[in-house]
Enzyme design. Structure first.
Site, PDB file in Angstrom:
ATOM      1  CB  SER A 111      -0.964  -0.042   1.175  1.00 30.61           C
ATOM      2  OG  SER A 111      -1.840   1.041   1.115  1.00 30.61           O
ATOM      3  CG  ASP A 274      -3.044   3.916  -1.261  1.00 28.26           C
ATOM      4  OD1 ASP A 274      -3.816   3.700  -2.211  1.00 28.26           O
ATOM      5  OD2 ASP A 274      -2.939   3.150  -0.281  1.00 28.26           O
ATOM      6  CG  ASP A 278      -6.313   0.752  -0.423  1.00 25.10           C
ATOM      7  OD1 ASP A 278      -5.396   1.604  -0.530  1.00 25.10           O
ATOM      8  OD2 ASP A 278      -6.259  -0.209   0.374  1.00 25.10           O
ATOM      9  CE  LYS A 373      -7.407   2.062   2.745  1.00 29.34           C
ATOM     10  NZ  LYS A 373      -7.114   0.941   3.646  1.00 29.34           N
TER      11      LYS A 373
HETATM   12  C1  VG1 Z   1      -3.173   2.063   8.408  1.00 25.97           C
HETATM   13  C2  VG1 Z   1      -4.378   2.961   8.611  1.00 25.97           C
HETATM   14  C3  VG1 Z   1      -5.653   2.155   8.513  1.00 25.97           C
HETATM   15  C4  VG1 Z   1      -5.697   1.431   7.160  1.00 25.97           C
HETATM   16  C5  VG1 Z   1      -4.441   0.594   6.998  1.00 25.97           C
HETATM   17  C6  VG1 Z   1      -4.362  -0.053   5.632  1.00 25.97           C
HETATM   18  O1  VG1 Z   1      -3.130   1.092   9.420  1.00 25.97           O
HETATM   19  O2  VG1 Z   1      -4.297   3.609   9.859  1.00 25.97           O
HETATM   20  O3  VG1 Z   1      -6.753   3.007   8.677  1.00 25.97           O
HETATM   21  O4  VG1 Z   1      -6.821   0.598   7.087  1.00 25.97           O
HETATM   22  O5  VG1 Z   1      -3.280   1.411   7.148  1.00 25.97           O
HETATM   23  O6  VG1 Z   1      -4.440   0.908   4.621  1.00 25.97           O
HETATM   24  P1  VG1 Z   1      -2.168   1.200  10.705  1.00 25.97           P
HETATM   25  O7  VG1 Z   1      -2.354  -0.075  11.460  1.00 25.97           O
HETATM   26  O8  VG1 Z   1      -0.801   1.420  10.186  1.00 25.97           O
HETATM   27  O9  VG1 Z   1      -2.649   2.410  11.444  1.00 25.97           O
HETATM   28  V1  VG1 Z   1      -3.694   0.605   3.170  1.00 25.97           V
HETATM   29  O10 VG1 Z   1      -4.065   1.813   2.158  1.00 25.97           O
HETATM   30  O11 VG1 Z   1      -2.285   0.162   3.662  1.00 25.97           O
HETATM   31  O12 VG1 Z   1      -4.318  -0.852   2.570  1.00 25.97           O
HETATM   32 CO    CO Z   2      -3.621   1.312   0.270  1.00 28.12          CO
END
Ligand code: VG1
Ligand code: CO
Length: 540
Positions: A111, A274, A278, A373
């Site tokens: 991501s 990103d 998503d 998302k």
């Molecule tokens: C982060 C965000 C979370 C999101 C996750 C994956 O997680 O805070 O809201 O769902 O990334 O997003 P964390 O545990 O680092 O706070 V993505 O765009 O990486 O699929």
């Molecule tokens: Co992402």
């Protein structure tokens, strides 16, 4: 077919969104294979079933896909659809799983984390509903990785991922599919494309930053069709290392876009997504729409978009996301759910028809059209709403605050903190939770302090330790939790929120407005002393 002996690796526990590690970790012999075998062992329906495979195109994507295809054949998958060149955005995988009624999908992405040989890689399993596997499944996969002693691999040459069409690997059928068309078709079915086209025809200026990540080709297909000028799409060529940047759309990493949008002659509408497509951010001229506000504004205006013209059933937001959406749901008379961080917690509510929209403060929003998302979906929602209201992004945000008040909101991230120091901060706050209620800090009195536990209303599962929250009598609050997506040390996230009613001052400086709450958070947690960090690594 070969049976390969292996031994377990420590730490193959999926985090907020799948297993994320450095490329170097994934490239160790057997590391990826162990995790993939654990998926096949934990999801028996994949045998004889249809699997979707694709990733965000980052370094190691194609190598991993060749391995996964050989393993899928050896584990008895009947058919696999793979995005051309191994590329599919996360929302596209979700859409394709649902469209072709697959038993699941494997998404290769880390991501928003940086890519390249020294960057990060990730793998995530999504189930038949198109959504990230729920905790029950990820726990089973993890348990399996701890016991694994062999995996199965078909002995076969590499598949040519660049050529569209059908082929075979052992007894398994493979089809290389266009990465964009199924997703673009779904988008067209949801929105008023002619109305959005009219915006461009009438000269609305626009800038979309693909951050050299997966959405470049999707944005080209969709926005160019809608009439956006080609030079309004920046960094639209996907690169395996994202051009050396973090594909994280925030003021720090999407600096080019923010500079354009805050210039006096900046575009009317700005947006970015990103690494895996998503997430989204939306900006008006000289205004960044906080993702928490964005969710609330999408909920309040969804009825203006063809797909949601009959209204929404309910909304859900992750716990650290601001309460702006709650105010909208109250007005609409629909429920608002509060879930832990991570998209996997929205799946049950969406499947059960209890909500239509959901979102997170971390630049994520989506609806029941898929189970992930969806960055471009959110941007198209905004474009459709701008068209329907005949107002700019900035005007819509101002009007929203005037109606509902403003939830001033910001997240401060302290990245790559030593694990023991980050744990000490969390422990210090945990130890005080019981004694905090009733304590006064200047004008603020603490009403409630706890560790968030989620009781899933659909399957009754319970998820504990989902973040520490301190809520004041004024409705202001701060939340602290450890990230579950980082790969270096620990990332502490501090979320700050303060509500200002509609009659109040709605255009104050954000960080000034939140400094009081930030100071109380510091006094209680002594984060700076315990970590030795004076300033956050990122503020969003
Ligand atoms: C982060 C965000 C979370 C999101 C996750 C994956 O997680 O805070 O809201 O769902 O990334 O997003 P964390 O545990 O680092 O706070 V993505 O765009 O990486 O699929
Ligand atoms: Co992402």
């Amino acid at each position: 077919m070969a049976r390969i002996d292996t031994t377990p690796f420590e730490g193959q526990k999926p985090g907020t969104s799948g297993l994320r590690k450095t490329v170097k970790t994934f490239a160790q012999p057997h590391y990826l294979e162990n995790f993939v075998q654990a998926i096949f062992d934990s999801v028996p329906t994949l045998k004889g079933g249809l699997l979707i495979v694709g990733g965000d195109g980052r370094y190691y994507n194609d190598t991993a896909i060749q391995t996964i295809l050989r393993m899928a054949a050896a584990n008895g998958a009947a058919r696999v659809l793979v995005g051309q060149n191994g590329v599919l955005s996360t929302p596209a995988v979700s859409a394709i799983i649902r469209k072709y009624k697959a038993q699941g999908g494997i998404i290769l992405s880390a991501s928003h984390n940086p890519g390249g040989p020294n960057g990060d890689f990730g793998i995530k399993f999504n189930g038949a509903n198109g959504g990230p596997a729920p905790e029950g499944v990820t726990n089973a996969i993890y348990a399996r990785t701890q016991k694994i002693d062999h995996y199965a691999l078909e002995d076969a040459p590499d598949v040519d991922l660049s050529k569209l069409g059908a082929s075979q690997l052992g007894d398994m059928d493979i089809e290389i599919i266009d990465s964009v068309s199924d997703y673009a078709e779904l988008m067209e079915s949801l929105f008023d494309f002619p109305a959005i086209s009219k915006l461009f025809e009438d000269g609305m200026s626009f800038c979309f930053d693909a951050m050299h990540a997966v959405t470049g080709p999707y944005a080209k297909a969709i926005f160019t069709r809608l009439g956006a000028p080609e030079d309004s799409l920046i960094n639209a060529v996907p690169l395996p290392d994202f051009g050396g940047g973090h594909p994280d759309p925030n003021p720090v990493y999407a600096k080019e876009l923010f500079e354009k949008m805050f210039a006096d002659d900046g575009p009317d509408f700005g947006a970015a997504s990103d690494g895996d497509g998503d997430r989204n951010i939306v900006l008006g001229r000289k205004l960044y729409v906080s993702p928490s506000d964005s969710l609330a504004i999408l909920a309040a205006n969804a009825h203006l978009v063809p797909a949601y013209k009959n209204g929404i059933k309910g909304v859900a937001r992750s716990m650290p996301t601001s309460g702006a959406a709650d105010l909208v749901s109250k007005k609409l008379g629909v429920p608002c759910f509060e879930t832990p961080t991570g998209w996997k917690f929205f799946g049950n509510l969406l499947d059960d028809g209890q909500i239509t929209l959901c979102g997170e403060e971390s630049a994520g929003a989506s609806s029941d059209h898929i189970r992930e998302k969806d960055g471009l979906w959110a941007i198209l929602m905004w474009l459709n709403i701008v068209a329907a209201r005949g107002q700019s992004v900035t005007e819509i945000v101002q009007a929203h605050w005037k109606e509902f008040g403003r939830n001033y909101y910001s997240r401060h991230d302290f990245e790559a903190v030593e694990n023991d120091k980050a744990n000490a901060v969390m422990q210090k706050l945990t130890d005080q939770l019981a004694s905090l209620p009733g304590k006064k800090f200047g004008a603020e009195t603490i009403a409630k302090a706890d560790s968030f536990t989620y009781h899933d209303p659909v399957d009754s599962s319970v998820s504990e330790n989902q973040g520490l929250r301190v809520i004041f009598e004024s409705g202001s609050r701060f939340v602290m939790r450890l990230s579950g997506t980082g790969t270096v040390g620990a990332t502490l996230r501090l979320y700050l929120e303060k509500y200002e009613a509609a009659e109040g001052d709605l255009n104050q400086d954000l960080q000034t407005m939140l400094s009081g709450i930030a100071n109380i958070a510091e006094e209680i947690t002594t984060l700076r002393t315990l970590t030795g960090r004076q300033d956050p690594s990122a503020i969003s």
